[in-house]
Structure formats: C-alpha cells, structure tokens
Design a protein around this motif. Structure first.
Motif, mmCIF file in Angstrom:
data_model
loop_
_atom_site.group_PDB
_atom_site.id
_atom_site.type_symbol
_atom_site.label_atom_id
_atom_site.label_comp_id
_atom_site.label_asym_id
_atom_site.label_seq_id
_atom_site.Cartn_x
_atom_site.Cartn_y
_atom_site.Cartn_z
ATOM 1 N N ARG A 8 0.789 -1.224 0.000
ATOM 2 C CA ARG A 8 0.000 0.000 0.000
ATOM 3 C C ARG A 8 0.821 1.273 0.000
ATOM 4 N N GLY A 9 1.831 1.338 0.831
ATOM 5 C CA GLY A 9 2.509 2.609 1.030
ATOM 6 C C GLY A 9 1.779 3.427 2.077
ATOM 7 N N THR A 10 2.357 4.566 2.417
ATOM 8 C CA THR A 10 1.858 5.391 3.518
ATOM 9 C C THR A 10 1.405 6.741 2.990
ATOM 10 N N PHE A 11 0.200 7.134 3.361
ATOM 11 C CA PHE A 11 -0.400 8.366 2.854
ATOM 12 C C PHE A 11 -0.912 9.202 4.024
ATOM 13 N N TYR A 12 -0.227 10.313 4.262
ATOM 14 C CA TYR A 12 -0.650 11.254 5.295
ATOM 15 C C TYR A 12 -1.340 12.432 4.612
ATOM 16 N N PHE A 13 -2.643 12.555 4.816
ATOM 17 C CA PHE A 13 -3.411 13.592 4.132
ATOM 18 C C PHE A 13 -4.327 14.318 5.111
ATOM 19 N N ARG A 14 -4.355 15.641 4.971
ATOM 20 C CA ARG A 14 -5.239 16.473 5.771
ATOM 21 C C ARG A 14 -5.293 17.869 5.138
ATOM 22 N N GLU A 15 -6.159 18.718 5.653
ATOM 23 C CA GLU A 15 -6.266 20.080 5.130
ATOM 24 C C GLU A 15 -5.104 20.954 5.610
ATOM 25 N N LYS A 16 -4.723 20.835 6.857
ATOM 26 C CA LYS A 16 -3.666 21.659 7.445
ATOM 27 C C LYS A 16 -2.294 21.265 6.887
ATOM 28 N N PRO A 17 -1.444 22.240 6.549
ATOM 29 C CA PRO A 17 -0.118 21.917 6.003
ATOM 30 C C PRO A 17 0.720 21.089 6.970
ATOM 31 N N TRP A 18 1.488 20.173 6.409
ATOM 32 C CA TRP A 18 2.412 19.379 7.212
ATOM 33 C C TRP A 18 3.665 20.191 7.491
ATOM 34 N N THR A 19 4.155 20.104 8.701
ATOM 35 C CA THR A 19 5.366 20.829 9.066
ATOM 36 C C THR A 19 6.594 19.996 8.729
ATOM 37 N N GLU A 20 7.736 20.640 8.675
ATOM 38 C CA GLU A 20 8.985 19.920 8.430
ATOM 39 C C GLU A 20 9.233 18.880 9.507
ATOM 40 N N ASN A 21 8.985 19.232 10.756
ATOM 41 C CA ASN A 21 9.225 18.289 11.855
ATOM 42 C C ASN A 21 8.334 17.062 11.743
ATOM 43 N N GLU A 22 7.078 17.265 11.358
ATOM 44 C CA GLU A 22 6.180 16.121 11.200
ATOM 45 C C GLU A 22 6.652 15.217 10.074
ATOM 46 N N MET A 23 6.999 15.808 8.945
ATOM 47 C CA MET A 23 7.464 15.002 7.819
ATOM 48 C C MET A 23 8.766 14.281 8.155
ATOM 49 N N PHE A 24 9.629 14.935 8.910
ATOM 50 C CA PHE A 24 10.868 14.294 9.355
ATOM 51 C C PHE A 24 10.565 13.081 10.231
ATOM 52 N N GLU A 25 9.697 13.260 11.206
ATOM 53 C CA GLU A 25 9.390 12.178 12.137
ATOM 54 C C GLU A 25 8.806 10.963 11.428
ATOM 55 N N PHE A 26 7.797 11.183 10.579
ATOM 56 C CA PHE A 26 7.152 10.067 9.899
ATOM 57 C C PHE A 26 8.084 9.418 8.876
ATOM 58 N N SER A 27 8.866 10.221 8.176
ATOM 59 C CA SER A 27 9.793 9.686 7.183
ATOM 60 C C SER A 27 10.911 8.887 7.840
ATOM 61 N N LEU A 28 11.378 9.359 8.992
ATOM 62 C CA LEU A 28 12.435 8.644 9.704
ATOM 63 C C LEU A 28 11.967 7.261 10.134
ATOM 64 N N ASN A 29 10.738 7.153 10.595
ATOM 65 C CA ASN A 29 10.207 5.849 10.987
ATOM 66 C C ASN A 29 10.256 4.867 9.831
#
Length: 246
Positions: free
Chosen positions: A190-211
């Motif tokens: 499947r892959g991973t899809f993080y979707f929402r109306e509010k913009p994703w922050t750099e820290n959030e993208m870093f955390e999820f990508s690092l995992n």
C-alpha cells in the motif's frame, strides 16, 4: 558540496508553484535530517540520494526478477521523479536498496480564491498524477516485501468530507490514511499516505519519514544480512558528505 545532498528546488510562475516550491523544500529539508539521523544510528552504512529513477532501469530490474514476464520498452529519457527523490542504502556489492521514497502534494485553491472574492474552481488533478507515479513505484518494488513510499498531502481539497479523499484511499489500495503501511500484507503493497487540510510541518514530515527509513533498513538487514551493508568505517565523522547527489 558536490557529494552532499543538494536539496534545492527551483520553480517559478504561479501562486500554486510558489506554494509547492516552499512545501517541497520543507520535505527535502526533512529528508536531509532523516539521512543525518540514519548516519548517527548506523555510522557504518552508506546512503545515496537520487532525484529520479529511469523507467528503463526499473524494467531491466524487473526482467531479471521476473524472466517469464514480458515488459514494454519505454523511452530512455522517461523517469519517475517524486518530490523528495529516492533515499537508498548501499550494499557492499554496490546495489542500492530504497529506504525512503517521499512525495509532497498540495491540492486546492478555493480557500485562497474565497478570500480574494473569486468563484470556486474545479478541484485539481494532483491526485491523478500521484496515482500514475504510485503504480510505477509499486512495480519497481515488486521483488521486496516492503513499499517505503510516503506521501504528504494537504490543502482544502483534502478537508474532512471531501470526495477527493476517496481518490487517495483508492490509490492507497483502500488502506487507512494517516497510518504507516510499510510492510506488504499478502498482495497489498500500500505505502503510507498522510493527508489532511492543514499543512504538514517539516518536523512532522521528518518524524514520519524517519520511521519508514529506519524500519526499511532493519528489513534489509533481516533479509540480506547486516554485514552486507557495513561499507563505512565505524566512525561518527562519516556523515552527510557521503550522501551522493546523482
């Protein structure tokens, strides 16, 4: 600098492009931080970052893995180029194994148009373009039991209740959004899809990508053996300068 991850994104023109450029840069900054963290955790590995993947290389690899299956012959110049590129771990024999393929999508300008007193526009087609890329990337990873793809989507088109969300769910092979799906389950990569109306922050993208990146490394260690990836000196000084930008 030539051997350091060069994550500059240059675009020009419309407001949409300016928004995308800013958000893609945040994603690329997050990926650079992922690489730095990987080197701190695994100082003996070598990472390689590439901005794109040629379709002929994908098909050549597929022909080796599936010799009884026929494949088309695409143009040599055709590539897949996700916004965050491809982050690989390199084996002793020089083979590259993807630990993170990252994408960033922003869709929807009706919130901006409303503030400007303009009429609504039809919803964009960024998701259709995403679907095409995901098909190709899934095929490229058919020989593995993980799909280290992560997409961060935001914008008013992805607000709760929007029909566009169902298009994303379809691309995700009907898996839940905002949940990590790295390991394949039966026939579902499947892959991973993080979707929402509010913009994703750099820290959030870093955390999820690092995992995803760390879990992918452990998968390759388990399948091929950790020693096959011990290509660097066990020295903390061996860091981002060994991340080659191709």
């Amino acid at each position: 600098m030539s051997k350091k991850l060069d994550l500059r994104v240059q675009r020009e023109g419309t407001i949409i492009n300016k928004i995308s450029s800013k958000q893609e840069k945040l994603l690329l900054n997050a990926i650079e931080r992922v690489a730095e963290e990987v080197y701190r955790k695994f100082p003996f590995v070598k990472l390689v970052w590439k901005k794109d993947l040629h379709l002929v290389d994908v098909i050549n690899a597929l022909r080796l893995s599936f010799p009884d299956v026929s494949f088309a012959s695409p143009m040599s110049s055709s590539t897949m180029r996700p916004d965050g590129g491809f982050l690989y771990i390199e084996a002793i024999d020089g083979a590259h194994y993807p630990i993170l393929i990252a994408e960033k999508k922003n869709q929807g300008t009706n919130d901006i148009r409303a503030k400007e007193g303009k009429k609504k526009q039809a919803k964009g087609n960024a998701i259709e373009r995403l679907g095409k890329n995901v098909i190709g990337l899934r095929a490229a990873l058919l020989s593995e039991n993980i799909f280290p793809f992560v997409c961060f989507g935001d914008g008013c088109d992805f607000a709760e209740g929007s029909s566009i969300i169902d298009r994303v769910i379809t691309i995700a092979m009907f898996g839940d959004l905002n949940v990590e799906h790295l390991h394949n389950i039966r026939n579902f990569n499947r892959g991973t899809f993080y979707f929402r109306e509010k913009p994703w922050t750099e820290n959030e993208m870093f955390e999820f990508s690092l995992n995803v990146a760390i879990s992918s490394i452990y998968y390759y260690f388990s399948k091929y053996g950790e020693n096959n990836f011990r290509v660097q000196k066990n020295d903390k000084s061996w860091n981002m300068k060994y991340l080659v930008n191709v």
